[in-house]
Enzyme design. Structure first.
Site, short mmCIF file in Angstrom:
data_model
loop_
_atom_site.label_atom_id
_atom_site.label_comp_id
_atom_site.label_asym_id
_atom_site.label_seq_id
_atom_site.Cartn_x
_atom_site.Cartn_y
_atom_site.Cartn_z
N SER A 35 0.85 -1.18 0.00
CA SER A 35 0.00 0.00 0.00
C SER A 35 0.89 1.24 0.00
CB SER A 35 -0.89 -0.01 1.25
OG SER A 35 -1.57 1.22 1.39
N HIS A 78 -2.32 1.97 -13.52
CA HIS A 78 -2.14 0.54 -13.87
C HIS A 78 -0.83 0.29 -14.59
CE1 HIS A 78 -6.72 -0.63 -13.63
NE2 HIS A 78 -6.23 -0.18 -12.48
N LYS A 96 -9.11 -4.20 -14.84
CA LYS A 96 -9.61 -3.53 -16.03
C LYS A 96 -9.95 -2.08 -15.70
CE LYS A 96 -13.26 -2.75 -15.07
NZ LYS A 96 -13.87 -2.00 -13.94
N1 LIG Z 1 -13.30 -6.26 -11.49
C1 LIG Z 1 -14.23 -5.54 -10.89
O1 LIG Z 1 -15.35 -5.99 -10.67
C2 LIG Z 1 -13.91 -4.13 -10.47
C3 LIG Z 1 -14.77 -3.46 -9.61
C4 LIG Z 1 -14.40 -2.19 -9.17
C5 LIG Z 1 -13.24 -1.62 -9.63
N2 LIG Z 1 -12.44 -2.28 -10.50
C6 LIG Z 1 -11.19 -1.67 -11.01
O2 LIG Z 1 -10.24 -1.68 -9.96
C7 LIG Z 1 -9.50 -0.46 -9.91
C8 LIG Z 1 -9.64 0.13 -8.51
O3 LIG Z 1 -11.00 0.36 -8.24
P1 LIG Z 1 -11.55 0.44 -6.70
O4 LIG Z 1 -13.01 0.64 -6.83
O5 LIG Z 1 -11.02 -0.69 -5.91
O6 LIG Z 1 -10.86 1.81 -6.24
P2 LIG Z 1 -10.63 2.31 -4.75
O7 LIG Z 1 -11.57 1.66 -3.81
O8 LIG Z 1 -10.61 3.79 -4.83
O9 LIG Z 1 -9.17 1.78 -4.41
C9 LIG Z 1 -8.07 2.10 -5.18
C10 LIG Z 1 -6.80 1.87 -4.37
O10 LIG Z 1 -5.71 2.24 -5.21
C11 LIG Z 1 -4.67 2.81 -4.42
N3 LIG Z 1 -4.26 4.10 -5.00
C12 LIG Z 1 -3.06 4.39 -5.55
N4 LIG Z 1 -2.99 5.63 -5.95
C13 LIG Z 1 -4.18 6.21 -5.64
C14 LIG Z 1 -4.70 7.52 -5.80
N5 LIG Z 1 -3.97 8.52 -6.33
N6 LIG Z 1 -5.95 7.76 -5.39
C15 LIG Z 1 -6.70 6.79 -4.85
N7 LIG Z 1 -6.25 5.51 -4.67
C16 LIG Z 1 -5.00 5.23 -5.07
C17 LIG Z 1 -5.19 2.92 -3.00
O11 LIG Z 1 -4.62 1.87 -2.27
P3 LIG Z 1 -3.46 2.15 -1.17
O12 LIG Z 1 -3.95 3.34 -0.38
O13 LIG Z 1 -3.41 0.92 -0.41
O14 LIG Z 1 -2.19 2.45 -1.89
C18 LIG Z 1 -6.68 2.71 -3.12
O15 LIG Z 1 -7.22 2.08 -2.00
C19 LIG Z 1 -10.06 0.41 -11.03
O16 LIG Z 1 -9.19 0.36 -12.14
C20 LIG Z 1 -11.39 -0.21 -11.39
O17 LIG Z 1 -11.72 -0.13 -12.76
C21 LIG Z 1 -12.75 -3.53 -10.92
#
Ligand SMILES: NC(=O)c1ccc[n+]([C@@H]2O[C@H](COP(=O)([O-])OP(=O)(O)OC[C@H]3O[C@@H](n4cnc5c(N)ncnc54)[C@H](OP(=O)(O)O)[C@@H]3O)[C@@H](O)[C@H]2O)c1
Length: 327
Positions: A35, A78, A96
């Site tokens: 993280s 990514h 994705k």
């Molecule tokens: N396959 C699916 O069903 C699915 C569903 C939702 C999302 N996704 C994909 O997964 C990715 C993340 O989505 P999510 O909904 O999990 O997002 P999220 O809840 O906002 O989490 C993203 C994580 O990325 C890290 N990060 C690194 N740089 C960041 C920044 N500048 N701002 C915010 N977070 C940052 C953080 O982890 P740390 O604080 O630990 O570094 C954060 O917890 C996206 O590309 C999305 O398209 C896929």
């Protein structure tokens, strides 16, 4: 390397929780989490019983006890996160959209090629059991000539302007988050489109609120696709053939059921594709299989298709005037 891969989780957000929980369903080995903050890494490691918590992505990528890294950050990161993992000698499963655009996708695939490592796009729906059965039904000719795909991915999601989905700096918008699902499905059925038409309505923050897409193919097939981030749609997909159609029940990109329906509306087959958990472990099992068997290209989702999907999304974005600050 041990017999099974030792996974590292890069990022501790929403989907990282879902994926890691699903790895637990199949008893996969989650060795480490990385993280941006030690605090989040520690909390995530404690939640899932993960042995090592790294306070940076660099430390995770350098961890010699990790074989494969799952990249789960917002899309603009990514490419750099995947390249970091590849530099550390890790196989990579990248959420994705694989990257923000096709140029970045090509960079990541080229680096994986140069390193001899597996890189796989985590378009988890591709790997679900109901899609395996659908591919078989189509290959058997049950649908006759497949003519069209009609599919939506419309969800009612937070409209807070600071939310990742609304924020241009974090790659927000319906298309890259949700619209990629029907675009990827169309690629799965028909491969590269010959023509692309798109219209869109922006959010006040300047990303796409809803986008309609028509894809055309050299052999005459058509895909009618819709995506929206602030309105719930049916979540259905229909594959229309000359001899039968497949109606996939909501939510078509989740583990679900479908029916094969003849021209007189009789049901020819019903398939129940429900699985344990959310079904995100199938993509992890596919990456593990590729590594175990010494392959680098998944027949279910090749790097060529992953790059092609990003090219299609690039063209849609060019037509609707959607660019991102980091490009
Ligand atoms: N396959 C699916 O069903 C699915 C569903 C939702 C999302 N996704 C994909 O997964 C990715 C993340 O989505 P999510 O909904 O999990 O997002 P999220 O809840 O906002 O989490 C993203 C994580 O990325 C890290 N990060 C690194 N740089 C960041 C920044 N500048 N701002 C915010 N977070 C940052 C953080 O982890 P740390 O604080 O630990 O570094 C954060 O917890 C996206 O590309 C999305 O398209 C896929």
């Amino acid at each position: 390397m041990t017999d099974t891969l030792r996974w590292g989780i890069l990022g501790t957000g929403g989907i990282a929780h879902s994926f890691t929980s699903d790895l637990g369903v199949i008893g996969a080995t989650v060795q480490a989490v990385g993280s941006r903050t030690q605090e989040s890494a520690d909390a995530f490691a404690a939640e899932f019983g993960i042995p090592t918590a790294h306070g940076s992505y660099e430390a995770l990528a350098a961890d010699p006890d990790v074989d494969a890294i799952y990249v789960s950050t917002p899309h603009p990161f990514h490419a750099e996160n995947a390249l970091l993992a590849l530099e550390g000698g890790k196989h990579v499963l990248v959420e994705k959209p694989f990257t923000l655009n096709a140029n970045e996708a090509r960079d990541v695939v080229e680096r994986a090629d140069a390193k001899g490592l597996v890189v796989l796009e985590a378009m988890w729906s591709r790997f679900l059991p109901h899609f395996a059965r659908i591919r078989q039904i189509i290959a058997d000719g049950t649908l006759g000539e497949v003519r069209a795909l009609i599919a939506d991915h419309d969800q009612k999601l937070p409209t807070d302007p600071k939310h990742r989905l609304q924020n241009p700096d974090l790659g927000g918008g319906a298309l890259l988050d949700l619209g990629i699902y029907p675009v990827s499905f169309a690629w799965d059925l028909f491969d590269k489109p010959a023509s692309i038409h798109a219209i869109s309505t922006p959010t006040p923050t300047g990303v796409d609120q809803q986008t309609a897409i028509i894809l055309g193919y050299e052999t005459g097939q058509q895909a009618l696709l819709h995506t929206a981030l602030d309105a719930r749609g049916p979540g259905t997909a229909v594959i229309v053939g000359t001899e039968a159609r497949i109606e996939i029940a909501p939510t078509w990109y989740f583990p679900t059921s479908f029916e094969v329906i003849g021209p007189d509306d009789t049901v020819l087959e019903s398939f129940d594709g429900s699985v344990e958990g959310r079904g995100m472990y199938f993509q992890a099992q596919e990456l593990e299989r590729l590594v175990r068997e010494g392959h680098r290209v998944s027949p279910l989702l090749s790097p060529r298709q992953t790059i092609g999907i990003m090219e299609t999304l690039d063209e849609i974005r060019a037509q609707i005037g959607l660019t991102y600050p980091s490009e």
